[in-house]
Each structure stands twice: as C-alpha cells, then as structure tokens.
Design an enzyme around this catalytic site. Sequence first.
Site, PDB file in Angstrom:
ATOM      1  N   CYS A 203      46.859  41.826  39.417  1.00 33.75           N
ATOM      2  CA  CYS A 203      46.550  42.909  40.355  1.00 33.75           C
ATOM      3  C   CYS A 203      46.114  44.215  39.692  1.00 33.75           C
ATOM      4  O   CYS A 203      46.867  44.800  38.908  1.00 33.75           O
ATOM      5  CB  CYS A 203      47.750  43.168  41.257  1.00 33.75           C
ATOM      6  SG  CYS A 203      47.383  44.392  42.538  1.00 33.75           S
TER       7      CYS A 203
ATOM      8  N   CYS B  26      51.045  34.687  57.662  1.00 36.61           N
ATOM      9  CA  CYS B  26      49.875  34.445  56.827  1.00 36.61           C
ATOM     10  C   CYS B  26      50.397  34.347  55.394  1.00 36.61           C
ATOM     11  O   CYS B  26      50.876  35.332  54.840  1.00 36.61           O
ATOM     12  CB  CYS B  26      48.885  35.604  56.978  1.00 36.61           C
ATOM     13  SG  CYS B  26      47.441  35.488  55.903  1.00 36.61           S
TER      14      CYS B  26
ATOM     15  N   ARG C 225      42.233  29.876  55.068  1.00 31.78           N
ATOM     16  CA  ARG C 225      41.349  31.029  54.862  1.00 31.78           C
ATOM     17  C   ARG C 225      40.718  31.011  53.471  1.00 31.78           C
ATOM     18  O   ARG C 225      41.416  31.017  52.456  1.00 31.78           O
ATOM     19  CB  ARG C 225      42.143  32.327  55.046  1.00 31.78           C
ATOM     20  CG  ARG C 225      41.280  33.564  55.203  1.00 31.78           C
ATOM     21  CD  ARG C 225      42.136  34.818  55.343  1.00 31.78           C
ATOM     22  NE  ARG C 225      43.071  34.775  56.439  1.00 31.78           N
ATOM     23  CZ  ARG C 225      42.774  35.084  57.705  1.00 31.78           C
ATOM     24  NH1 ARG C 225      41.549  35.428  58.028  1.00 31.78           N
ATOM     25  NH2 ARG C 225      43.700  35.049  58.643  1.00 31.78           N
TER      26      ARG C 225
END
Length: 333
Positions: free
Chosen positions: A61, A190, A262
């Site tokens: 990240c 999610c 997704r």
Amino acid sequence: MMQIRHDWTKEEILAIYNKPFLDLVYEAASIHRANNDYSEVQISSLVSIKTGGCPEDCSYCPQAARYHTDIEVQAMMKVEDVVSLAQKAKDGGASRLCMGAAWREVRDNRDFDKVVDMVKAVNEMDMEVCCTLGMLNAHQAQRLADAGLYAYNHNLDTSEEDYNRIISTRTYNDRLETIENVRKANLTVCSGGIIGLGETVDDRVAMLQVLANMPKHPESVPVNALVPVKGTPLQDQPRVEIWDMVRMIATARIIMPKSAVRLSAGRNEMSVLEQAFCFMAGANSIFAGDKLLTTPNPAFSDDLAMFELLGLRTREAFKNGRPQQTQPLAAAE
C-alpha cells in the site's frame, strides 16, 4: 442451478483452480449463466475520501505513512465534494460509490460523523454506498447501516498462513471480526484479496476457502492484481499473468455462484481481450473512473466502449433490493 455450499475443502478448490484452462473457463461460464444475468456488469466508482498517512504496514500500500511513495497526505474531503464525484460517477454509468479512508480503524470522532453524512448524502442519490475504512466495531457498523450504507469492504488480502508476511500491524482474526460486525448490522459484505504479492497457489486457494465457507458468502468478492508502487516493499513484484487472474475469477465464480465477482485493481494493464476472458469466466462487477484510490484505472468512456463491443450492460443499483435493517443496537456504555 448449482447448490450453494459452505463446506469446501482446500483439495476441492485446488482441483478446480488447476483444471485445464479452457475447461475451467467453460465450467465457470456455465455456472455464471445459470446463476446470474451474464451480460450485466455492475460499475462501481472508488473515491479516496482521506488519503495517505495510514499507520499500518501493508506491504502493497502506497498510503502507509512509513513508506516513501509519491502519495501526498490529504485531509478528509468535504461532503459536497464527495456528492459531486458521486454524481459524475452516476452519470458515467456507476450504480455504486465506494468511499475509502486510509485509517487503521474507525474512531468515534468528527471525521466519522462526516463519513456518516457522506453515506446519507450519496444514499439519497439512489446509489449503493460502500465504505472501506479499516476495522470497525458492531456499533459503528450499525451507525453506518442506519445512515443508509449498503456494503462494507474489508479484504482478507491473502491466506491466514501468508498474512504476517504482508501485514504485521493487525491480525487475520481482526479482519474476520470486522466482517462479522458488518454482518450483524445486516450490511452486505465486500471481501476478496490480492494476487501477485508473492503468495503461492495454495495461499490463493486458502483465501478463497475462507470466503466460500463463511455462513453467508460475501455479496461481492473483489479479485485484485497487485499494482506495484515504488517505495513499497512489494515494488519489484512482477506483473500478474492474465491466466492467474482468470483462474482466480473462475474459481471464485464456481464456489460462490451468486456472489458478484469484481475485476478490481490491475485492470488498467489489461487489454479488452484479456478483460473479456475475465467476464466470460464470471466477473460481473468492475471499478471504473480515472483512479482506484491512488492507482490508475480505465476511464468511464473506455469502459462503456468496451461494454458495447462485448455486448454487456450496466447493472442498476439495488438489483437485489435494499438490506433489511436490524433494530439499532443499544447505545454503547
């Protein structure tokens, strides 16, 4: 129509993942068509409402404060600016807006109050609202639910066995607890992961097993390909092969037949043909818009042109109805 299972073994999932490629895609495509409208793809837009300065050490990240990346720390966005971006996304075909904040966990302060106001404002635009804010407790999840939140994103990232190699500032169990708190508030979940972190196929399978064996499958399962960012520990990782992405999507589709799978980070590096394989294998949701939090992403116009070419349609908001909200929890002591 395939029976929904919650008792998958690693061996079963590994056998699916390792099938001959065309057989795997054919099986996944068949299950996808039996359980979903295969020509319909949901477009989501992701907005970074508070960027950079995160105390975590997630190796992938660029928003972690300890890494020297090009990300500039930005304060919390104004509600009206988020609404403006949401309108732009809706005009571009998005039916869901996901708001991300570079936090370790949600704290009960003015910034969280502002997030609640953002959720209310975007929900009133008849868009599904998703948040990814780090760890949160049951009361915070309920507060978001009461404001009209539709989904909460909290990825597992990788397997439990591989997890400490990627992140040391929170545990795998912390992630599972947050997902449990989201479920208690009757929000949709999610949750997915990232491939290309240096994990093994066994790690990928183990992560999918955790998701598929939850009491209720996540309504949305993002499959991310690592986008290596200079300054992070994983900056030199090679690009994920498209075959690996398709295998992950196909396997997720077979073991979680009704979840939205997704196609997430890494799509900017894919050709239309490569993305077409992902849609055939069961992907029925994408992120669109110029950025995915801080990494480049295809523009709405490019995606709509691709949809037209492939004969895909955008999915409307709340296709499966709005969540039935639970009774608010008693105020915290």
